[in-house]
Design a protein around this motif. Sequence first.
Motif, PDB file in Angstrom:
ATOM      1  N   LYS A  76       0.819  -1.215   0.000  1.00  0.00           N
ATOM      2  CA  LYS A  76       0.000   0.000   0.000  1.00  0.00           C
ATOM      3  C   LYS A  76       0.850   1.262   0.000  1.00  0.00           C
ATOM      4  CE  LYS A  76      -4.000  -1.813   2.481  1.00  0.00           C
ATOM      5  NZ  LYS A  76      -4.734  -1.756   3.756  1.00  0.00           N
ATOM      6  N   ILE A  77       2.010   1.205   0.616  1.00  0.00           N
ATOM      7  CA  ILE A  77       2.841   2.409   0.725  1.00  0.00           C
ATOM      8  C   ILE A  77       4.058   2.370  -0.196  1.00  0.00           C
ATOM      9  CG2 ILE A  77       2.118   2.899   3.078  1.00  0.00           C
ATOM     10  CD1 ILE A  77       4.894   1.741   3.943  1.00  0.00           C
ATOM     11  N   ASP A  78       4.118   1.384  -1.074  1.00  0.00           N
ATOM     12  CA  ASP A  78       5.261   1.249  -1.978  1.00  0.00           C
ATOM     13  C   ASP A  78       5.133   2.266  -3.113  1.00  0.00           C
ATOM     14  OD1 ASP A  78       7.353   0.510  -3.580  1.00  0.00           O
ATOM     15  OD2 ASP A  78       6.828  -1.615  -3.653  1.00  0.00           O
ATOM     16  N   VAL A  79       5.968   3.292  -3.093  1.00  0.00           N
ATOM     17  CA  VAL A  79       5.874   4.352  -4.097  1.00  0.00           C
ATOM     18  C   VAL A  79       6.297   3.866  -5.477  1.00  0.00           C
ATOM     19  CG1 VAL A  79       6.093   6.259  -2.469  1.00  0.00           C
ATOM     20  CG2 VAL A  79       8.142   5.300  -3.497  1.00  0.00           C
ATOM     21  N   ASP A  80       7.166   2.883  -5.544  1.00  0.00           N
ATOM     22  CA  ASP A  80       7.587   2.359  -6.843  1.00  0.00           C
ATOM     23  C   ASP A  80       6.441   1.636  -7.544  1.00  0.00           C
ATOM     24  OD1 ASP A  80      10.167   3.337  -6.518  1.00  0.00           O
ATOM     25  OD2 ASP A  80      10.825   1.519  -5.485  1.00  0.00           O
ATOM     26  N   THR A 116       0.618  15.780  -0.154  1.00  0.00           N
ATOM     27  CA  THR A 116       1.944  15.451   0.364  1.00  0.00           C
ATOM     28  C   THR A 116       2.458  14.114  -0.160  1.00  0.00           C
ATOM     29  OG1 THR A 116       0.948  14.436   2.311  1.00  0.00           O
ATOM     30  CG2 THR A 116       1.585  16.762   2.483  1.00  0.00           C
ATOM     31  N   ALA A 117       1.665  13.434  -0.979  1.00  0.00           N
ATOM     32  CA  ALA A 117       2.080  12.136  -1.521  1.00  0.00           C
ATOM     33  C   ALA A 117       3.327  12.311  -2.385  1.00  0.00           C
ATOM     34  CB  ALA A 117       0.957  11.511  -2.326  1.00  0.00           C
ATOM     35  N   TYR A 118       4.125  11.271  -2.440  1.00  0.00           N
ATOM     36  CA  TYR A 118       5.425  11.349  -3.102  1.00  0.00           C
ATOM     37  C   TYR A 118       5.305  11.713  -4.584  1.00  0.00           C
ATOM     38  CZ  TYR A 118      10.284  10.227  -4.016  1.00  0.00           C
ATOM     39  OH  TYR A 118      11.601  10.300  -4.366  1.00  0.00           O
ATOM     40  N   TYR A 119       4.393  11.094  -5.296  1.00  0.00           N
ATOM     41  CA  TYR A 119       4.233  11.365  -6.724  1.00  0.00           C
ATOM     42  C   TYR A 119       2.975  12.179  -7.007  1.00  0.00           C
ATOM     43  CZ  TYR A 119       7.997   8.132  -7.786  1.00  0.00           C
ATOM     44  OH  TYR A 119       9.215   7.526  -7.880  1.00  0.00           O
TER      45      TYR A 119
END
Length: 137
Positions: A76-80, A116-119
């Motif tokens: 769920k939290i894997d940005v890749d 604020t999400a990475y992507y």
Amino acid sequence: MKDKLSTFTEFSNNLFPHEIDYLLSVQQFQKPENLHILKIIHHNTHYPARPLPFDTSIDKRTYSYMKAWIHENLQKIDVDMFYAWLISVEKSIMNDDIETGQEKELLNAMDNMHPTAYYFMKFYRVIQHYRDYLIVR
């Protein structure tokens, strides 16, 4: 003879300490065995020179559940993985080949996305492409 929990032990040895710290912060287990297993993994990842053995009296289905739960919550939290999914959705939109399931996932992701999400910026651009796709449609 094969160790009773060798597969689970191998799985838990591949986890990083920060992943277990995260899992401990989000866990809401009702069963004390699950929390006990997670705390053993926490100890083993933080102190690999002094690992604690897993309790063999706990049902192996509990270990199987824990393995699936850990895998699911880390995914769920894997940005890749999110980025790969985002690229595939963008490609589908740009090729005018987006499927209904992808549209539903994209709309659900819109509801859950935070600035604020990475992507976030990439996600925003994909949503703009989707908007243009809907206008043409």
